[in-house]
Scaffold this motif. Structure first.
Motif, mmCIF file in Angstrom:
data_model
loop_
_atom_site.group_PDB
_atom_site.id
_atom_site.type_symbol
_atom_site.label_atom_id
_atom_site.label_comp_id
_atom_site.label_asym_id
_atom_site.label_seq_id
_atom_site.Cartn_x
_atom_site.Cartn_y
_atom_site.Cartn_z
ATOM 1 N N THR A 119 0.814 -1.214 0.000
ATOM 2 C CA THR A 119 0.000 0.000 0.000
ATOM 3 C C THR A 119 0.847 1.262 0.000
ATOM 4 O OG1 THR A 119 -1.785 -1.107 1.189
ATOM 5 C CG2 THR A 119 -1.739 1.291 1.301
ATOM 6 N N TYR A 174 -8.595 0.151 -4.848
ATOM 7 C CA TYR A 174 -7.734 -0.402 -3.796
ATOM 8 C C TYR A 174 -8.262 -1.727 -3.261
ATOM 9 C CZ TYR A 174 -5.136 -0.648 0.616
ATOM 10 O OH TYR A 174 -4.352 -1.057 1.658
ATOM 11 N N LEU A 175 -7.410 -2.743 -3.291
ATOM 12 C CA LEU A 175 -7.680 -4.085 -2.782
ATOM 13 C C LEU A 175 -8.857 -4.784 -3.473
ATOM 14 C CD1 LEU A 175 -6.951 -3.793 1.050
ATOM 15 C CD2 LEU A 175 -5.623 -5.021 -0.663
ATOM 16 N N GLU A 180 -6.423 -5.817 -9.445
ATOM 17 C CA GLU A 180 -5.005 -6.043 -9.133
ATOM 18 C C GLU A 180 -4.442 -7.192 -9.968
ATOM 19 O OE1 GLU A 180 -4.831 -5.003 -4.353
ATOM 20 O OE2 GLU A 180 -5.211 -7.051 -5.016
ATOM 21 N N SER A 208 2.014 -7.475 1.441
ATOM 22 C CA SER A 208 0.892 -6.731 2.009
ATOM 23 C C SER A 208 -0.226 -6.607 0.973
ATOM 24 C CB SER A 208 1.376 -5.375 2.507
ATOM 25 O OG SER A 208 0.418 -4.761 3.330
ATOM 26 N N GLN A 209 -0.573 -5.400 0.526
ATOM 27 C CA GLN A 209 -1.503 -5.298 -0.594
ATOM 28 C C GLN A 209 -0.999 -6.135 -1.755
ATOM 29 O OE1 GLN A 209 -1.953 -1.409 -2.435
ATOM 30 N NE2 GLN A 209 -3.474 -2.157 -3.907
ATOM 31 N N HIS A 212 -1.757 -9.797 -1.376
ATOM 32 C CA HIS A 212 -3.158 -9.932 -1.753
ATOM 33 C C HIS A 212 -3.283 -9.974 -3.277
ATOM 34 C CE1 HIS A 212 -7.109 -8.029 -2.718
ATOM 35 N NE2 HIS A 212 -7.563 -8.586 -1.605
ATOM 36 N N ALA A 239 -2.780 -9.242 2.684
ATOM 37 C CA ALA A 239 -4.036 -8.803 3.287
ATOM 38 C C ALA A 239 -5.103 -9.855 3.032
ATOM 39 C CB ALA A 239 -4.456 -7.468 2.683
ATOM 40 N N LEU A 262 -6.360 3.064 6.093
ATOM 41 C CA LEU A 262 -6.590 1.855 5.305
ATOM 42 C C LEU A 262 -8.081 1.597 5.127
ATOM 43 C CD1 LEU A 262 -3.874 -0.506 6.843
ATOM 44 C CD2 LEU A 262 -3.866 0.477 4.545
ATOM 45 N N ILE A 266 -10.062 1.224 1.602
ATOM 46 C CA ILE A 266 -10.863 0.042 1.260
ATOM 47 C C ILE A 266 -12.272 0.459 0.836
ATOM 48 C CG2 ILE A 266 -11.966 -2.021 2.225
ATOM 49 C CD1 ILE A 266 -9.409 -2.337 3.971
ATOM 50 N N ASP A 334 -12.795 -8.524 -2.463
ATOM 51 C CA ASP A 334 -11.477 -8.313 -1.869
ATOM 52 C C ASP A 334 -10.845 -9.567 -1.261
ATOM 53 O OD1 ASP A 334 -12.193 -5.738 -2.458
ATOM 54 O OD2 ASP A 334 -11.919 -4.924 -0.461
#
Length: 405
Positions: A119, A174-175, A180, A208-209, A212, A239, A262, A266, A334
């Motif tokens: 992140t 994000y996430l 991703e 981390s991210q 994930h 994550a 965070l 999200i 997610d």
């Protein structure tokens, strides 16, 4: 006379065949010239029409990458703008970088590690390739450079996506796993167009991210980029169980600092994912006033007392809104524990991690195994969230090498 005509005919035929062979060989090795992109931030805005008429993973343009993020000691580092398919199903431009080792590639090309970063924030300025080494997210990007250099030293090409909407037009989801995953795998496709010495054998890795993202990328790789051969996935403190954590948000009554930042990110990811949740209508007046900052500030600024860091997590949402629709949306878009993975996975987790809790990733490992995944897991005693890549790299390198044999 007849014999002379035969000799001449044979000679002409031989020359013709040689010409065909030479042409074929040239066609097989010639790489189409790619467009050179502009300097500065203009590089991140695609020219009109460049997203049409090409499959995901196509290169829009490239240019030489310089600075600390080019990884000193690399054979060549290239900044790339490439096509992917965004969270709404439309073509988008995504930025990233391609780094190859020095020397000659082995037979079959350089094996490649597609690295997914942790992140940094949602704003364009937070994209790793756009942020200077001494910039506002330096602590969120530079820590991994020694480990990436170690991968190069082992003979791996290293490619890194910035993710959809991070640095480029649009909002970063994000996430949101499918976004991703596409960015991570399309980065490899684009890299192989930039440098044909990069092979098809792939390790997907991230922290981390990024851990994930690596799990989500692996889940789609066989159908999204079937020409690539994913040998394994390394997830450092990925994550997970975000929906379960979201369900507990009203129990967190102290100012949240980075945790509240965070949570806000999200929520913004869910907001742009197109899953039918009207996030702004769920926010408290204080959070709604701060909400535009998610698109303009990076993670350390969002975690400050003047931004979301000054709010307790329980004060981000209105007290009377039902959480079930939001929790269900996060679970759907997610949570990686819902994935079915068919390639080997290594999860590295620090026991002293207070960002990604070890208990959640212990559950993640069990749940992935229950769905048929072959998962190796290591818990590193006393290791924090920020130190897990450094602490776990040696064993991860050994694990990667075995899968790439």
């Amino acid at each position: 006379m007849h014999r002379l005509r035969v000799v001449r005919a044979v000679a002409v035929a031989s020359l013709s065949l040689a010409g065909v062979a030479a042409t074929s060989a040239t066609a097989a090795t010639t790489v189409p010239k790619l467009r050179t992109g502009p300097s500065g931030v203009s590089f991140y805005t695609p020219p009109a029409g460049s997203l049409h008429g090409s499959s995901h993973g196509g290169v829009i343009w490239e240019r030489r990458q310089t600075g600390a993020d080019a990884l000193k000691g690399a054979g060549r580092a290239t900044l790339v703008l490439y096509r992917s398919i965004g969270v709404t199903g439309k073509a988008v431009a995504v930025s990233g970088s391609v780094t190859v080792p020095r020397g000659k590639a082995p037979k079959g090309g350089w094996p490649v590690v597609t690295w997914a970063h942790g992140t940094t924030g949602i704003a364009d300025a937070c994209a790793p390739t756009r942020s200077p080494a001494s910039g506002k997210v330096a602590d969120y990007t530079n820590y991994v450079y020694p480990q990436l250099k170690a991968l190069l030293a082992r003979g791996y090409a290293v490619v890194r996506t910035d993710y959809e909407g991070l640095g480029t037009p649009g909002v970063h989801p994000y996430l949101v796993g499918r976004s991703e995953g596409r960015s991570v795998m399309d980065m490899v496709r684009a890299a192989r167009k930039v440098n044909p010495a990069i092979g098809r054998r792939v390790i997907v890795a991230g922290h981390s991210q990024g851990g994930h993202a690596a799990l989500w990328a692996t889940s789609i790789a066989r159908t999204w980029t079937p020409e690539l051969k994913v040998a394994g996935t390394v997830a450092f403190a990925p994550a997970s169980h975000l929906s379960e954590q979201a369900a507990l948000i009203r129990a967190l009554g102290s100012p949240g600092g980075g945790l509240s930042a965070l949570a806000a990110s999200i929520l913004r990811g869910i907001d742009v994912a197109g899953v039918g949740v009207d996030v702004p209508s769920l926010l408290s007046p204080a959070a709604l006033a701060l909400y535009p900052q998610v698109d303009t500030l990076c993670q350390p600024e969002l975690g400050a007392a003047s931004s979301f860091g000054g709010l307790a997590p329980k004060d981000i949402l209105k007290a009377d809104v039902p959480l079930d629709p939001l929790v269900a949306a996060i679970d759907r878009t997610d949570d990686p524990e819902n994935l079915k993975l068919r390639t080997p996975v290594l999860v590295e987790q620090g026991s002293a991690d207070t960002t990604v809790f070890p208990s959640f990733n212990a559950q993640l490992v069990d749940e992935l195994r229950a769905k048929g995944a072959k998962v190796d897991s290591r818990v590193l005693p006393g290791v924090t969230h920020g130190k897990v890549v450094k602490a776990g790299l040696k064993s991860a390198l050994s694990w990667m090498a075995k899968r790439l044999k």
